[in-house]
Design a protein around this motif. Structure first.
Motif, PDB file in Angstrom:
ATOM      1  N   LEU A 102      42.098  38.876  33.411  1.00 47.25           N
ATOM      2  CA  LEU A 102      41.273  39.274  32.552  1.00 47.25           C
ATOM      3  C   LEU A 102      40.618  38.419  31.784  1.00 47.25           C
ATOM      4  CD1 LEU A 102      42.628  43.129  32.113  1.00 47.25           C
ATOM      5  CD2 LEU A 102      40.960  42.094  34.279  1.00 47.25           C
ATOM      6  N   ARG A 162      37.006  47.345  30.575  1.00 47.65           N
ATOM      7  CA  ARG A 162      37.313  46.170  29.702  1.00 47.65           C
ATOM      8  C   ARG A 162      36.391  45.085  31.665  1.00 47.65           C
ATOM      9  NH1 ARG A 162      43.708  46.289  31.801  1.00 47.65           N
ATOM     10  NH2 ARG A 162      42.411  47.239  33.835  1.00 47.65           N
ATOM     11  N   ARG A 164      34.701  42.609  33.775  1.00 45.25           N
ATOM     12  CA  ARG A 164      35.584  41.886  34.446  1.00 45.25           C
ATOM     13  C   ARG A 164      34.710  41.287  35.294  1.00 45.25           C
ATOM     14  NH1 ARG A 164      39.345  46.133  37.135  1.00 45.25           N
ATOM     15  NH2 ARG A 164      39.646  43.678  38.437  1.00 45.25           N
TER      16      ARG A 164
END
Length: 191
Positions: A102, A162, A164
């Motif tokens: 990540l 999140r 990506r």
């Protein structure tokens, strides 16, 4: 032994007296100080939040009508807020992602409250240039990772919001919030 020279306005053996020049200097400094406060005070006061922002300091949201896999859009401090109830499959998908891959490494547990990992509350503002990502509304494009897709520049977020893929540097922001009841959260409140 040489005597110290006398200063104007002093007498031998007496305490020094205040001269007119000293009074003018003290008055000028005091006047400049008052002027500086008069200039700086409005500048500092204009940085304080306005009354309408303070009124929106917290937002209460009813979670009882949000089904698993569904998200809603709300407003918090005049910005979009996404509230999503994750399904067990979405939770498993988010937890299966290696954190080292990540860009902005955070686990789902770090983005949710303990024991409430199914509830993901994030600001609905892309961290690239502030567009509103798609994915919270029914039938909207959620992107290839099943979370959110920003149509402005192509940032793609996963089920834990999140980043990506795309130009966004950070995950969607998680605001401060607390659970007031099992089905109610208050966004903007600190625990």
């Amino acid at each position: 032994m040489a005597e110290a020279p006398m200063i104007e306005g002093e007498t031998l053996g007496a305490e020094p007296t205040v001269r007119r020049r000293d009074f003018i200097n003290i008055g000028a400094v005091a006047f400049a100080g008052v002027g500086a406060v008069a200039v700086v005070a409005p500048l500092i006061m204009q940085m304080a939040p306005s009354a309408d922002v303070l009124a929106d300091a917290t937002t209460e949201i009813d979670l009882s009508k949000i089904l698993p896999g569904q998200a809603i859009k709300a407003v918090y401090r005049k910005s979009p807020l996404f509230v999503r109830q994750l399904t067990p499959a979405e939770i498993a998908q988010a937890n299966a992602v290696p954190i080292s891959t990540l860009r902005d490494p955070q686990t789902l547990a770090e983005r949710t409250k303990p024991g409430k990992t199914q509830w993901l509350i994030t600001m609905g503002v892309c961290t690239h240039l502030g567009c509103v990502p798609l994915g919270a509304g029914e039938g909207e494009n959620k992107g290839e990772f099943g979370g959110y897709f920003c149509p402005c520049h192509g940032s793609v977020y996963d089920t834990a919001a999140r980043i990506r893929k795309g130009p966004a540097p950070k995950n969607l922001q998680v605001p401060d919030y607390v659970f007031r009841t099992v089905t109610t959260i208050e966004v903007g409140a600190k625990a």
